[in-house]
Design a protein around this motif. Structure first.
Motif, PDB file in Angstrom:
ATOM      1  N   LYS A  70       0.839  -1.195   0.000  1.00  0.00           N
ATOM      2  CA  LYS A  70       0.000   0.000   0.000  1.00  0.00           C
ATOM      3  C   LYS A  70       0.881   1.255   0.000  1.00  0.00           C
ATOM      4  CE  LYS A  70      -3.790  -2.298   2.450  1.00  0.00           C
ATOM      5  NZ  LYS A  70      -4.167  -3.042   1.310  1.00  0.00           N
ATOM      6  N   LYS A  71       0.264   2.385  -0.262  1.00  0.00           N
ATOM      7  CA  LYS A  71       0.979   3.654  -0.373  1.00  0.00           C
ATOM      8  C   LYS A  71       1.859   3.915   0.855  1.00  0.00           C
ATOM      9  CE  LYS A  71      -0.625   8.291  -0.418  1.00  0.00           C
ATOM     10  NZ  LYS A  71      -1.619   9.252  -0.882  1.00  0.00           N
ATOM     11  N   ASN A  72       1.329   3.671   2.037  1.00  0.00           N
ATOM     12  CA  ASN A  72       2.093   3.957   3.258  1.00  0.00           C
ATOM     13  C   ASN A  72       3.169   2.904   3.538  1.00  0.00           C
ATOM     14  OD1 ASN A  72       0.336   1.900   3.990  1.00  0.00           O
ATOM     15  ND2 ASN A  72      -0.080   2.743   6.013  1.00  0.00           N
ATOM     16  N   GLN A  73       3.254   1.858   2.704  1.00  0.00           N
ATOM     17  CA  GLN A  73       4.276   0.823   2.863  1.00  0.00           C
ATOM     18  C   GLN A  73       5.346   0.896   1.775  1.00  0.00           C
ATOM     19  OE1 GLN A  73       1.429  -2.366   2.508  1.00  0.00           O
ATOM     20  NE2 GLN A  73       1.623  -2.870   4.687  1.00  0.00           N
ATOM     21  N   LEU A  74       5.239   1.885   0.905  1.00  0.00           N
ATOM     22  CA  LEU A  74       6.126   1.971  -0.244  1.00  0.00           C
ATOM     23  C   LEU A  74       7.596   1.989   0.165  1.00  0.00           C
ATOM     24  CD1 LEU A  74       6.208   2.129  -3.297  1.00  0.00           C
ATOM     25  CD2 LEU A  74       6.141   4.612  -3.093  1.00  0.00           C
ATOM     26  N   TYR A  75       7.896   2.599   1.285  1.00  0.00           N
ATOM     27  CA  TYR A  75       9.277   2.666   1.754  1.00  0.00           C
ATOM     28  C   TYR A  75       9.897   1.273   1.916  1.00  0.00           C
ATOM     29  CZ  TYR A  75       7.700   1.142   6.317  1.00  0.00           C
ATOM     30  OH  TYR A  75       7.168   0.389   7.342  1.00  0.00           O
ATOM     31  N   SER A  76       9.072   0.253   2.129  1.00  0.00           N
ATOM     32  CA  SER A  76       9.572  -1.099   2.365  1.00  0.00           C
ATOM     33  C   SER A  76       9.854  -1.879   1.081  1.00  0.00           C
ATOM     34  CB  SER A  76       8.580  -1.882   3.229  1.00  0.00           C
ATOM     35  OG  SER A  76       7.374  -2.127   2.499  1.00  0.00           O
ATOM     36  N   LEU A  77       9.531  -1.312  -0.076  1.00  0.00           N
ATOM     37  CA  LEU A  77       9.675  -2.043  -1.344  1.00  0.00           C
ATOM     38  C   LEU A  77      11.092  -2.575  -1.566  1.00  0.00           C
ATOM     39  CD1 LEU A  77       8.357  -3.074  -3.920  1.00  0.00           C
ATOM     40  CD2 LEU A  77       8.755  -0.828  -4.937  1.00  0.00           C
ATOM     41  N   PRO A  78      12.156  -1.794  -1.391  1.00  0.00           N
ATOM     42  CA  PRO A  78      13.495  -2.365  -1.593  1.00  0.00           C
ATOM     43  C   PRO A  78      13.785  -3.552  -0.673  1.00  0.00           C
ATOM     44  CG  PRO A  78      13.612   0.022  -1.569  1.00  0.00           C
ATOM     45  CD  PRO A  78      12.209  -0.354  -1.133  1.00  0.00           C
ATOM     46  N   ASP A  79      13.354  -3.470   0.585  1.00  0.00           N
ATOM     47  CA  ASP A  79      13.560  -4.590   1.516  1.00  0.00           C
ATOM     48  C   ASP A  79      12.778  -5.822   1.098  1.00  0.00           C
ATOM     49  OD1 ASP A  79      15.272  -3.103   3.121  1.00  0.00           O
ATOM     50  OD2 ASP A  79      13.647  -2.404   4.421  1.00  0.00           O
TER      51      ASP A  79
END
Length: 125
Positions: A70-79
């Motif tokens: 989700k939008k608020n989880q985008l920061y986790s995409l590389p991990d």
């Protein structure tokens, strides 16, 4: 997604040619052949999300899985991508369309040097 929606490809109608391209690309992913990232766009209710969910349901037994970010989880995409690298299953990472999300993904691709643009002409290299 632990309990995905129950859509099946056999229940879908319309956009057959477009859907077949996504299915063919997904089969290449499952078979370890070269495949592409996919961006589905169109009017609300045209079946973009349903297509992805139906494809995952159809090929689940072949090791295909869905991860929704989700939008608020985008920061986790590389991990997430790093953690999946050695997993034998095949994953579709589903980012639900929003203009903000598309913009952030574009910036991420530039940052990772996956999508290169000529700074002078602003055209894709």
């Amino acid at each position: 997604v632990r309990f995905p929606d129950s859509q099946r490809l056999s229940q879908m109608s319309g956009y057959e040619l477009e859907r077949q391209k996504v299915i063919d690309n997904t089969m290449a992913l499952i078979q370890g052949k070269p495949c592409n990232n996919v961006l589905l766009y169109g009017d609300a209710g045209s079946g973009k999300s349903s297509t992805i969910k139906a494809i995952v349901n159809e090929y689940h037994e072949m090791g295909l899985r869905l991860i929704e970010i989700k939008k608020n989880q985008l920061y986790s995409l590389p991990d997430v991508i790093e953690k999946l690298a050695d997993n034998p299953l095949k994953f579709i990472i589903f980012l639900h369309y929003t203009k903000f999300l598309l913009y952030m993904l574009f910036l991420l691709l530039i940052y990772l040097n996956i999508y290169k643009i000529d700074r002078k002409t602003q055209k894709e290299l």
